[in-house]
Design a protein around this motif. Structure first.
Motif, PDB file in Angstrom:
ATOM      1  N   GLN A 128       0.821  -1.219   0.000  1.00 25.95           N
ATOM      2  CA  GLN A 128       0.000   0.000   0.000  1.00 25.95           C
ATOM      3  C   GLN A 128       0.854   1.269   0.000  1.00 25.95           C
ATOM      4  N   CYS A 129       2.163   1.112  -0.038  1.00 20.36           N
ATOM      5  CA  CYS A 129       3.045   2.279   0.077  1.00 20.36           C
ATOM      6  C   CYS A 129       2.858   3.235  -1.103  1.00 20.36           C
ATOM      7  N   ASP A 130       2.787   4.511  -0.788  1.00 21.22           N
ATOM      8  CA  ASP A 130       2.775   5.513  -1.861  1.00 21.22           C
ATOM      9  C   ASP A 130       3.711   6.672  -1.519  1.00 21.22           C
ATOM     10  N   LEU A 131       4.771   6.322  -0.812  1.00 22.02           N
ATOM     11  CA  LEU A 131       5.687   7.333  -0.303  1.00 22.02           C
ATOM     12  C   LEU A 131       6.245   8.231  -1.406  1.00 22.02           C
ATOM     13  N   CYS A 132       6.581   7.656  -2.533  1.00 25.03           N
ATOM     14  CA  CYS A 132       7.148   8.498  -3.600  1.00 25.03           C
ATOM     15  C   CYS A 132       6.261   8.467  -4.847  1.00 25.03           C
ATOM     16  N   ARG A 133       4.995   8.293  -4.641  1.00 23.06           N
ATOM     17  CA  ARG A 133       4.040   8.249  -5.750  1.00 23.06           C
ATOM     18  C   ARG A 133       4.223   9.419  -6.724  1.00 23.06           C
TER      19      ARG A 133
ATOM     20  N   PHE B 234      11.426  -0.466  -4.880  1.00 24.16           N
ATOM     21  CA  PHE B 234      10.491  -1.554  -5.207  1.00 24.16           C
ATOM     22  C   PHE B 234       9.634  -1.251  -6.438  1.00 24.16           C
ATOM     23  N   CYS B 235       9.492   0.012  -6.795  1.00 23.11           N
ATOM     24  CA  CYS B 235       8.602   0.375  -7.905  1.00 23.11           C
ATOM     25  C   CYS B 235       9.411   0.842  -9.119  1.00 23.11           C
ATOM     26  N   TYR B 236       8.862   0.612 -10.278  1.00 19.85           N
ATOM     27  CA  TYR B 236       9.505   1.023 -11.529  1.00 19.85           C
ATOM     28  C   TYR B 236       9.708   2.535 -11.526  1.00 19.85           C
TER      29      TYR B 236
HETATM   30  S1  SF4 Z   1       9.338   2.881  -4.589  1.00 18.77           S
HETATM   31 FE1  SF4 Z   1       9.260   2.156  -2.466  1.00 18.77          FE
HETATM   32  S2  SF4 Z   1       8.916   4.033  -1.270  1.00 18.77           S
HETATM   33 FE2  SF4 Z   1       8.328   4.495  -3.395  1.00 18.77          FE
HETATM   34  S3  SF4 Z   1       6.118   4.053  -3.531  1.00 18.77           S
HETATM   35 FE3  SF4 Z   1       7.231   2.198  -4.183  1.00 18.77          FE
HETATM   36  S4  SF4 Z   1       7.356   0.955  -2.301  1.00 18.77           S
HETATM   37 FE4  SF4 Z   1       6.891   3.078  -1.666  1.00 18.77          FE
END
Ligand code: SF4
Length: 192
Positions: A15-20, A89-91
């Motif tokens: 559910q993380c959206d820290l750097c959305r 973790f995200c593209y």
């Molecule tokens: S890259 Fe990491 S910190 Fe950024 S939204 Fe994805 S899981 Fe969250």
């Protein structure tokens, strides 16, 4: 941490959206984690194909990494054996010369609790410069780190397996000739 204990943590990651705001698409964390894993792979960030499938290293880089480690897809994606935590973790999207670097918010936020949930990991593979810069925090080049390491090091450095790295592999044949056979044997013994 038990299987039931890890589930809420993984739900928070998903559910993380820290750097959305800095991502080209909505967050889709791509990782593989099970408390029973014995090998930890810390990579860079999912590429476009891994992002689309939600499966880490589900691309040509993953094919090469599996070949380096002597693992087939079934072994590599057995979460009870292998954990995969990218630095981001995200593209992250594309820049002028390939994918952008992993988001720097991700590892400080999520690696400590996730790694704590992996008590049986006896070997960490630091794949590529971003993972090595973060965890080794020294001034050596990637080539020096890969070349000047003990075969039994708990944190073992690898170049990134991206096809873009083929020139590094051509310039440094000792890596495939001397280091990979020992690494394959170590991984086989660890996962046996
Ligand atoms: S890259 Fe990491 S910190 Fe950024 S939204 Fe994805 S899981 Fe969250």
């Amino acid at each position: 941490m038990s299987d039931t204990g890890i589930t809420p943590l993984l739900q928070r990651v998903r559910q993380c959206d820290l750097c959305r705001q800095q991502l080209p698409q909505p967050p889709r964390p791509v990782l593989q984690l099970d408390p029973r894993a014995r090998l930890l792979i810390i990579g860079q960030a999912p590429g476009r194909l891994a992002h689309q499938s939600g499966i880490p290293f589900n691309d040509s880089s993953g094919d090469r990494l599996r070949d380096w480690l002597g693992l087939d897809r079934q072994q590599f994606y057995h979460s009870g054996l292998v954990a995969v935590l990218p630095m981001g973790f995200c593209y992250p999207g594309r820049g002028r010369s390939g994918d952008l670097p992993p988001r720097t918010e991700c590892a400080p936020q999520w690696h400590p609790p996730l790694i704590e949930a992996l008590p049986d990991c006896q070997l960490w593979l630091l794949v590529g410069r971003y993972a090595q810069d973060y965890y080794l925090a020294d001034k050596r080049s990637l080539t020096e780190r890969v070349r000047d390491q003990q075969p039994d090091a708990r944190q073992f450095c690898l170049p990134h397996p991206s096809p873009r790295n083929r020139f590094w592999l051509q310039r440094n044949p000792w890596f495939e000739q001397q280091q990979l056979p020992a690494l394959r044997q170590r991984v086989a013994e660890l996962l046996d």
